[in-house]
Motif scaffolding. Structure first.
Motif, mmCIF file in Angstrom:
data_model
loop_
_atom_site.group_PDB
_atom_site.id
_atom_site.type_symbol
_atom_site.label_atom_id
_atom_site.label_comp_id
_atom_site.label_asym_id
_atom_site.label_seq_id
_atom_site.Cartn_x
_atom_site.Cartn_y
_atom_site.Cartn_z
ATOM 1 N N PHE A 220 56.198 45.661 33.116
ATOM 2 C CA PHE A 220 55.214 44.674 33.559
ATOM 3 C C PHE A 220 55.031 43.567 32.531
ATOM 4 N N PRO A 223 50.009 39.118 32.799
ATOM 5 C CA PRO A 223 49.092 38.803 33.911
ATOM 6 C C PRO A 223 49.036 39.939 34.916
ATOM 7 N N LEU A 226 47.050 42.866 33.436
ATOM 8 C CA LEU A 226 45.608 42.624 33.314
ATOM 9 C C LEU A 226 44.831 43.115 34.528
ATOM 10 N N THR A 227 45.442 43.010 35.712
ATOM 11 C CA THR A 227 44.709 43.388 36.922
ATOM 12 C C THR A 227 44.771 44.888 37.169
ATOM 13 N N GLN A 228 45.413 45.638 36.273
ATOM 14 C CA GLN A 228 45.664 47.051 36.531
ATOM 15 C C GLN A 228 44.838 48.003 35.676
ATOM 16 N N GLN A 241 39.412 45.754 30.765
ATOM 17 C CA GLN A 241 40.098 44.582 31.295
ATOM 18 C C GLN A 241 39.802 43.345 30.431
ATOM 19 N N LEU A 242 38.536 43.227 30.025
ATOM 20 C CA LEU A 242 38.166 42.070 29.208
ATOM 21 C C LEU A 242 38.771 42.165 27.808
ATOM 22 N N ALA A 245 42.252 41.060 28.280
ATOM 23 C CA ALA A 245 42.283 39.605 28.477
ATOM 24 C C ALA A 245 42.084 38.882 27.145
ATOM 25 N N THR A 248 45.154 38.929 25.189
ATOM 26 C CA THR A 248 46.138 38.014 25.747
ATOM 27 C C THR A 248 45.848 36.588 25.309
ATOM 28 N N GLU B 72 46.127 48.560 45.299
ATOM 29 C CA GLU B 72 45.577 47.524 46.189
ATOM 30 C C GLU B 72 46.668 46.751 46.906
ATOM 31 N N SER C 136 45.652 32.472 29.324
ATOM 32 C CA SER C 136 46.377 32.956 30.500
ATOM 33 C C SER C 136 45.541 32.768 31.761
ATOM 34 N N VAL C 138 45.407 34.266 34.658
ATOM 35 C CA VAL C 138 44.759 35.435 35.251
ATOM 36 C C VAL C 138 43.569 35.879 34.397
ATOM 37 N N ALA C 139 43.731 35.834 33.060
ATOM 38 C CA ALA C 139 42.618 36.202 32.184
ATOM 39 C C ALA C 139 41.428 35.280 32.426
ATOM 40 N N ILE C 142 39.815 36.032 35.823
ATOM 41 C CA ILE C 142 39.075 37.294 35.813
ATOM 42 C C ILE C 142 37.719 37.101 35.149
ATOM 43 N N PHE C 146 33.838 37.587 36.837
ATOM 44 C CA PHE C 146 32.687 38.322 36.316
ATOM 45 C C PHE C 146 31.466 37.425 36.245
#
Lengths: 274, 409, 313
Positions: A220, A223, A226-228, A241-242, A245, A248, B72, C136, C138-139, C142, C146
């Motif tokens: 992977f 990005p 991150l969603t996983q 997750q944060l 992020a 990253t 998902e 990024s 997506v970061a 996200i 929130f």
């Protein structure tokens, strides 16, 4: 400028920068909160918890995923710089038959969102046995649609280059390729810098393509990873997750702050000025 | 320009390596089977690989790999792989996608690939059969129950008093006194409305008729159920409203409705909790479960080997091991004692009420052919309902207008 | 590629051309082709061939699970014309693109003008405004998801000043606005930098001349600054519009196309049809529609350049 006007400008800038800075601040501070505290209205965590930062690495092969994203982005950046500077130079400075029509052909790549071609590309790469490898994420950006913007930037830059420099080089006995390498390219450093930034960020942000092409966690990219960050039953682990992020974002931000002058001025000098 | 040369060399080498990658080694007889799953949970994966290793011991030419895809987008990812010609040999299938897979002819019949088929509870295979043939093995049949944080709800109504009115009343009281949230229908989040089925089934409401052709949202039981849910959200504030994030397992809420397999999330819970059956409603007591099946894909390259592995993966011994996380369909294993052994967190009486009675009498969550599109259409049409003062019957009529053409397509 | 470079390089080290066949013109011809060869090959393999294949798929009904691929002629295109959802989808796309261009370009211009005052410390602000560009995507999205929750950071901030914020991602109007604003803050730094460069290219004397004529700041901006930076406005608007039509990750992470279908833009609808509903044939048809729209918009903007761009470059 009057004192009052100055104060006004500073005030405007300070207010305007809140939505740019606050998300990053919130991301980093919240990543130290326990999961239950994420939605508490605190600008600073009650007690710093390093657990989420640790969990990032136990829940997923995050270091590996980080390395994947990094090496893919670097390879794509290097490859695109080569491909785009050559093509951009040829389109701008060399005369050859079919030049204009070919330029238009190449430009169609700018107009095609990757979502349009993702299914046929998937089938093509599958036929080549390259599904669940990084090759689609490397080859398509270097040679396909994403590099067209880079070629365009390079062409716009080379067009503005004074012709006399090249004339001089040719009189010195340099051929086309020699002129390109020894004269044109060194002058194109700002444009190449801009191309490098654009390309790196594009690759670094790719989201749909990894979702479609990759299925093994160790392959992977960031990005996608991150969603996983979820618990065993797909409940979200917000703080983890944060943390991921933050990890990253922060290194890229640091590199950016250190090199911001080259970054921004490179971009400004791309010939994108019009 | 050394940089450019190095870059050029990297690109060149890259392309060469890419070409080299294409030819895979083909040594005689060795078979690699690939099973797609949606669990990357360490304990689950270890269990699967242990079973696969045991199989490999007996069949040295067969190796099995497990491809964990994000849940998902699970069905999307599997379908994309199939579309690209990269078909897995075995695949987990979500109950929502079951009718699509079962009716499409993508799966091979498994009647000769399952040990002791008579042990399997009939309620668990309804979704996975076509023309009397079993097309997927229902390895996980997970009933819905209510987890309760007993620190927040010390006086939980029991027995006949455990009704939906009582449950919402208790949730409201706990929310007010603790400042936390009341009852969370887990994974609903105002998107996946199929996770409301454990509530609206109490009114005997159905998303659509049993034959799948007629919309049920505008029928009286659904109107009553949705009116109740709407009141619980916006008047009683017993269910967190849209856009409010709350996780029961992190201690944010008094109760949650979810599948019992989530119990493992409570291993280190900093609060006391219990698990009870779904409250009774106008229709009396009832049960709802979610399911997952394993199918063998017809387009896979090694159909016979895949069937043989499935037989091993789901035999009595392995089924008992899988029962630690996935409630099994085999009736001899559905006793409080055997289940308690693999679910140390749950008490036998919890297991009897919720799991055993649930599996033998329950109905499965809504599913339909083309369910992704229908579920999405319902979700869009339901959105106007998630605000205070919404006209519930009108919204539900709108749902039927939106999905009736899809149901009969 | 090394071999390519050194091969065309070889004549450079030999004395100036005396060769009858390899005239300068011919050698230029060959070099030109060799230089564009990788890009051209990539375009053919990774852009044109897939595009043709998509066109081909759009004439078929393709059921992946049942393994059927049947030629149905224009049926998917007729279905497109009759799709009750397509109107809303196109409206959402138009709203998003128009909103993004207006919000993004005005904010970019405002920031650039403020930074162009050359006050001390503006470099710091420049870095701050640009920083989301390197975060990024997506970061970034996200984090905003929130913060836009009903009990999230934005509404906390608003509550602190006594305002009850709306449920941003859950009500029709604000969800689209939220997606536009999140996307603007992410990328406005790029346009800002391009504007800043353009502004710095406007000769100071022009301003001074206008000032001595007694023109107000606004008149100076409208009559002098704006016309002179119009090529940049055109370029940034093209980039922003084309980019806006490809928005995917933001929608997927923030709203999943909801509430209702209010943020279901064309690319997201395409993704739903092809990858979630497995209607690959119809998805291909939507791809062709998307391509046609992007093409038409680009041609239109390019045509319009003469009208509102002050000087052609």
């Amino acid at each position: 400028m009057s004192r009052r006007a100055k104060i006004l400008v500073y005030a405007a800038l300070s207010v305007l920068c809140v939505p740019f800075v606050f998300p990053t601040w919130w991301m980093v501070t919240s990543s130290f909160k326990p999961n239950a505290d994420i939605f508490s209205a605190r600008l600073w965590p009650r007690h710093l918890s390093l657990q989420p930062w640790h969990d990032v690495f136990t829940l997923q092969p995050f270091a590996r995923q980080y390395a994947n994203s990094l090496y893919i982005a670097l390879l794509v950046t290097a490859g695109t710089m080569v491909v785009a500077s050559m093509a951009g130079y040829a389109f701008a400075r060399i005369r050859f038959r079919g030049q204009n029509i070919l330029f238009v052909v190449v430009l169609t790549g700018l107009l095609i969102p990757s979502e349009v071609t993702i299914v046929p590309l998937f089938r093509m790469f599958n036929a080549a046995g390259l599904i669940d490898t990084h090759w689609p994420l490397i080859l398509v950006p270097i040679f396909g649609a994403p590099s067209v913007l880079a070629t365009f930037i390079m062409r716009q830059f080379f067009i503005t280059l004074p012709g006399e420099l090249e004339e001089a080089a040719r009189l010195d006995g340099l051929g086309r390729a020699g002129t390109f390498r020894r004269v044109a390219l060194p002058l194109a450093r700002p444009a190449l810098g801009a191309v490098a930034i654009f390309t790196f960020l594009h690759s670094w942000n790719l989201y749909l393509e990894p979702i479609v092409f990759l299925s093994t966690k160790t392959k992977f990219t960031l990005p996608q990873a991150l969603t996983q960050f979820t618990d065993a039953y797909q409940g979200p682990l917000w703080n983890v997750q944060l943390s991921a992020a933050s990890m990253t974002a922060i290194p890229v931000l640091i590199v950016f702050v250190l090199a911001q002058r080259h970054f921004i001025e490179g971009l400004a000098q791309t010939g994108l000025k019009g | 320009m050394r940089v450019m040369n190095i870059a050029a060399a990297m690109v060149l080498l890259g392309s060469l390596a890419a070409c080299g990658d294409g030819s895979s080694s083909a040594d005689g007889g060795a078979v690699t089977l690939r099973m797609t799953t949606w669990s990357a949970n360490e304990a689950h994966v270890k269990l699967f690989t242990d079973i696969a290793a045991a199989y490999h011991g007996a069949h040295p030419n067969v190796t099995v790999t497990f491809d964990a895809l994000p849940v998902e987008n699970y069905t999307t990812a599997v379908t994309t792989q199939i579309a690209g010609g990269n078909t897995p040999d075995l695949a987990w299938i979500l109950e929502s996608a079951a009718p699509d897979f079962v009716s499409s002819g993508a799966l091979v019949p498994l009647d000769d690939a399952v040990e002791n088929p008579s042990e399997i509870a009939p309620t668990t295979t309804a979704l996975w059969k076509q023309d009397g043939k079993l097309l997927a093995y229902p390895f996980s049949t997970s009933p819905f129950g209510v987890f309760v944080n007993t620190d927040l709800v010390p006086d939980l109504p029991t027995g006949d008093d455990w009704t939906w009115d009582a449950a919402i009343g208790a949730a409201k009281k706990a929310a007010v006194s603790s400042g936390k949230q009341g009852l969370v229908p887990r994974d609903f989040d105002y998107k996946d409305w199929t996770n409301l089925a454990p509530i609206f089934d109490a009114w005997g409401a159905q998303a659509w008729s049993a034959d799948g052709k007629t919309c049920g949202f505008d029928k009286q039981p659904m109107v009553d159920a949705m009116t109740f849910i709407h009141q619980a959200i916006f008047d009683d504030k017993a269910i967190p409203g849209p856009g409010v994030a709350a996780d029961f397992f992190a201690g944010d809420a008094a109760m949650t409705i979810t599948q019992i397999s989530r119990a493992s999330l409570l291993e280190d819970a900093p609060f006391d909790w219990t698990l009870v059956r779904l409250p009774s409603g106008p229709r009396g007591t009832y049960a709802v479960f979610g399911q997952a099946g394993i199918g063998v894909l017809k387009k896979g390259e090694h159909v016979d080997e895949a069937k043989d592995f499935l037989r091993f993966f789901t035999n009595d011994a392995n089924s008992a091991k899988l029962a630690a996380y996935f409630p099994p369909p085999r009736t001899p294993q559905l006793t409080p004692e055997t289940l308690a052994e693999s679910n140390p967190l749950l008490k036998p009486e919890n297991l009897k009420d919720v799991v055993i009675d649930g599996i033998s009498s329950g109905v499965v969550k809504p599913s339909h052919r083309n369910s992704a599109e229908i579920v999405q259409a319902v979700r869009s049409a339901l959105d106007p309902m998630w605000k205070p003062g919404a006209d519930v019957p009108a919204v539900l009529t709108g749902v039927c207008t939106a999905i009736q053409p899809l149901l009969t397509k | 590629m090394i071999t390519t470079i050194s091969r065309v390089d070889a004549p450079a080290t030999t004395p100036p051309p005396r060769d009858r066949f390899w005239t300068t013109r011919r050698r230029d011809e060959l070099t030109g082709w060799l230089f564009i060869a990788p890009q051209l090959a990539g375009t053919v393999v990774f852009v044109l061939v897939p595009l043709l294949l998509v066109g081909w798929y759009s004439l078929h009904e393709w059921n992946v699970l049942a393994d059927s691929f049947t030629f149905v002629g224009a049926q998917n295109y007729r279905a497109l014309a009759q799709d009750p959802k397509i109107g809303g989808v196109l409206r959402a796309s138009a709203l998003f693109s128009a909103g993004l261009v207006v919000v993004n370009l005005s904010l970019a211009l405002l920031l650039a003008v403020l930074l162009n005052q050359r006050l001390r410390g503006t470099t710091v602000f420049r870095v701050l405004f640009f920083s989301p560009v390197v975060v990024s995507l997506v970061a970034w999205t996200i984090v905003w998801r929130f913060m836009l929750q009903n009990n999230g950071g934005i509404n906390d901030l608003l509550a602190a000043v006594g305002v009850t914020g709306p449920n941003w991602l859950r009500s029709g109007g604000t969800a689209m606005a939220a997606v536009i604003v999140v996307q603007t803050f992410k990328n406005v730094g790029l346009n800002m930098v391009l504007f800043l460069a353009a502004l710095q290219g406007v000769p100071r004397e022009l301003y001074e001349a206008a000032r001595t004529d007694g023109a107000s700041a606004w008149t100076v901006f409208r009559r002098i600054t704006l016309p002179l930076i119009s090529p940049t406005v055109l370029l940034t608007s093209i980039i922003t519009v084309v980019g806006s039509l490809q928005v995917f990750a933001q929608i997927a992470v923030l709203t999943e196309g909801g509430p209702g279908t209010s943020t279901t833009v064309l690319v997201y609808y395409l993704y739903q049809q092809a990858f979630q509903f497995h209607a690959f044939g119809y998805g291909a048809t939507l791809s062709m529609l998307l391509f046609a729209i992007v093409l038409a918009l680009t041609v239109l903007q390019w045509r319009m350049r003469r009208r509102w761009v002050f000087h052609e470059s």
